[in-house]
Write a protein that holds these residues in place. Structure first.
Motif, PDB file in Angstrom:
ATOM      1  N   UNK A  39      -1.874   9.359  12.566  1.00 48.91           N
ATOM      2  CA  UNK A  39      -2.731   8.197  12.777  1.00 48.91           C
ATOM      3  C   UNK A  39      -3.818   8.382  13.808  1.00 48.91           C
ATOM      4  N   UNK A  40      -3.432   8.793  15.023  1.00 53.44           N
ATOM      5  CA  UNK A  40      -4.400   8.899  16.114  1.00 53.44           C
ATOM      6  C   UNK A  40      -5.503   9.905  15.770  1.00 53.44           C
ATOM      7  N   UNK A  60      -4.920   0.598  10.449  1.00 55.23           N
ATOM      8  CA  UNK A  60      -3.496   0.642  10.099  1.00 55.23           C
ATOM      9  C   UNK A  60      -3.136  -0.245   8.903  1.00 55.23           C
ATOM     10  N   UNK A  83       6.247  11.811  21.593  1.00 57.56           N
ATOM     11  CA  UNK A  83       7.077  11.235  20.529  1.00 57.56           C
ATOM     12  C   UNK A  83       6.704  11.785  19.144  1.00 57.56           C
ATOM     13  N   UNK A  84       7.584  11.626  18.136  1.00 56.22           N
ATOM     14  CA  UNK A  84       7.265  12.071  16.785  1.00 56.22           C
ATOM     15  C   UNK A  84       6.040  11.348  16.237  1.00 56.22           C
ATOM     16  N   UNK A  86       3.666  10.063  12.854  1.00 57.60           N
ATOM     17  CA  UNK A  86       3.680   9.750  11.424  1.00 57.60           C
ATOM     18  C   UNK A  86       2.459  10.379  10.770  1.00 57.60           C
ATOM     19  N   UNK A  88       0.038  11.270   7.538  1.00 58.97           N
ATOM     20  CA  UNK A  88      -0.391  10.730   6.246  1.00 58.97           C
ATOM     21  C   UNK A  88      -0.879  11.875   5.383  1.00 58.97           C
TER      22      UNK A  88
ATOM     23  N   UNK B  34       3.244   0.386  13.751  1.00 60.85           N
ATOM     24  CA  UNK B  34       2.136   1.346  13.709  1.00 60.85           C
ATOM     25  C   UNK B  34       1.345   1.320  15.015  1.00 60.85           C
ATOM     26  N   UNK B  35       1.063   0.121  15.487  1.00 59.26           N
ATOM     27  CA  UNK B  35       0.279  -0.004  16.732  1.00 59.26           C
ATOM     28  C   UNK B  35       1.078   0.551  17.906  1.00 59.26           C
ATOM     29  N   UNK B  37       3.379   2.789  17.812  1.00 59.44           N
ATOM     30  CA  UNK B  37       3.424   4.245  17.693  1.00 59.44           C
ATOM     31  C   UNK B  37       2.112   4.867  18.159  1.00 59.44           C
ATOM     32  N   UNK B  38       1.004   4.234  17.756  1.00 57.23           N
ATOM     33  CA  UNK B  38      -0.315   4.724  18.156  1.00 57.23           C
ATOM     34  C   UNK B  38      -0.412   4.777  19.687  1.00 57.23           C
ATOM     35  N   UNK B  40       2.052   4.867  21.829  1.00 56.61           N
ATOM     36  CA  UNK B  40       2.993   5.862  22.360  1.00 56.61           C
ATOM     37  C   UNK B  40       2.434   7.271  22.253  1.00 56.61           C
TER      38      UNK B  40
END
Lengths: 124, 190
Positions: A39-40, A60, A83-84, A86, A88, B34-35, B37-38, B40
């Protein structure tokens, strides 16, 4: 990300926001063409072209829809630091949608350019 | 300190949660995850970095509007849902405990308890804050008191239960509605 021109170059106007609606998801698919991204990472690449996003958080919900529609898949991967994440990844269906868009886009762009530059087909 | 424990982050996520009251619970939970996680992954350490990450994510209202739009909610609902009279945070807390409170009140005053229970359930089913599953959980747990009370009374009249069984029924009659109210309150924060 350049603070100086954030005001006039952040793509926050009405026209950019309307234009984004139809194309943003295909830009996301295009960013995933070569490799899965988290994502980032994805958001940073979109944001590097300022016209594409104003608020990264709005991507998102879009990613969530792309996943539900089967265009992308997600996978949680361990990260060497922190952290792990996600990731895509493009699915075959997503690849087809991207190819379709890539085929239609130049014609669309040329048509818009045509009307903007030479609406009557002769000199005004 | 991890960014996720930062008070600014908690306030931000709370705010997004409030603005997305109109979303299905599952979708809302996913967006918040999602937010979270982003934030973090960004590994912001100090106040300034946390502020920068949140600024990049955008206003909670903007993020919420995008989520509601993806959901196919009509544009007017974006503003209409979160400001509805039954969608406020304060109202939510009251509605979460009202059915259980009514159920418990029945133990002391059957009439007042039944009234509060009925009002609580009516509000619970009217508000957009929970999905149907949580509404059913809230209803079932609140109704447990009168049902258990009735069963206990029948068993007692029949002479089938002793004081120990009665105590067990009593514990359930209090425990079940309380946990129901907890489930509803929790679901609000996702």
């Amino acid at each position: 990300m350049v603070p100086g021109d954030a005001k006039n170059d952040d793509g926050g106007g009405r026209v950019p926001s309307q234009l984004r609606k139809g194309v943003l998801e295909h830009c996301v698919l295009a960013l995933l063409r070569d490799e899965p991204k988290y994502g980032v990472e994805l958001l940073a690449e979109l944001a590097s072209v300022s016209v594409m996003t104003t608020s990264q958080g709005t991507i998102y919900p879009l990613l969530s829809r792309l996943r539900r529609e089967g265009f992308v898949d997600t996978e949680l991967r361990e990260s060497p630091s922190g952290p792990p994440r996600r990731y895509y990844a493009l699915t075959p269906l997503g690849r087809t949608a991207l190819a379709e868009f890539a085929g239609a886009w130049p014609r669309f762009r040329d048509a818009v350019d045509h009307f903007l530059n030479d609406p009557q087909g002769d000199t005004a | 300190m991890n960014a996720i424990d930062h008070p600014l982050v908690a306030a931000y996520l709370d705010s997004v949660a409030r603005e997305t009251a109109g979303l299905p619970a599952e979708r809302r939970a996913e967006l918040l995850a999602d937010l979270r996680e982003h934030i973090e992954v960004s590994e912001a350490r100090d106040d300034e970095a946390v502020r920068a990450v949140l600024a990049e994510l955008g206003e909670p209202r903007t993020v919420a509007a995008s989520a509601l739009a993806e959901e196919g909610a009509p544009a007017t609902a974006v503003t209409a849902v979160p400001t509805g009279p039954l969608a406020g945070r304060q109202a939510a807390r009251i509605i979460a405990v009202l059915p259980a409170l009514g159920g418990l009140l029945i133990l002391g005053s059957p009439f007042a308890g039944a009234l509060v229970l009925a009002i609580g359930l009516a509000l619970l089913w009217k508000t957009p804050l929970w999905d149907a599953r949580h509404k059913r959980i809230g209803t079932a747990t609140a109704l447990a008191v009168p049902v258990l009370l009735l069963l206990g009374g029948l068993f007692l009249a029949g002479g089938w239960v002793g004081p120990v069984e009665l105590l067990v029924i009593g514990v359930f009659a209090i425990g079940v509605p309380v946990s129901g109210a907890l489930v509803l309150t929790r679901a609000l924060r996702v």
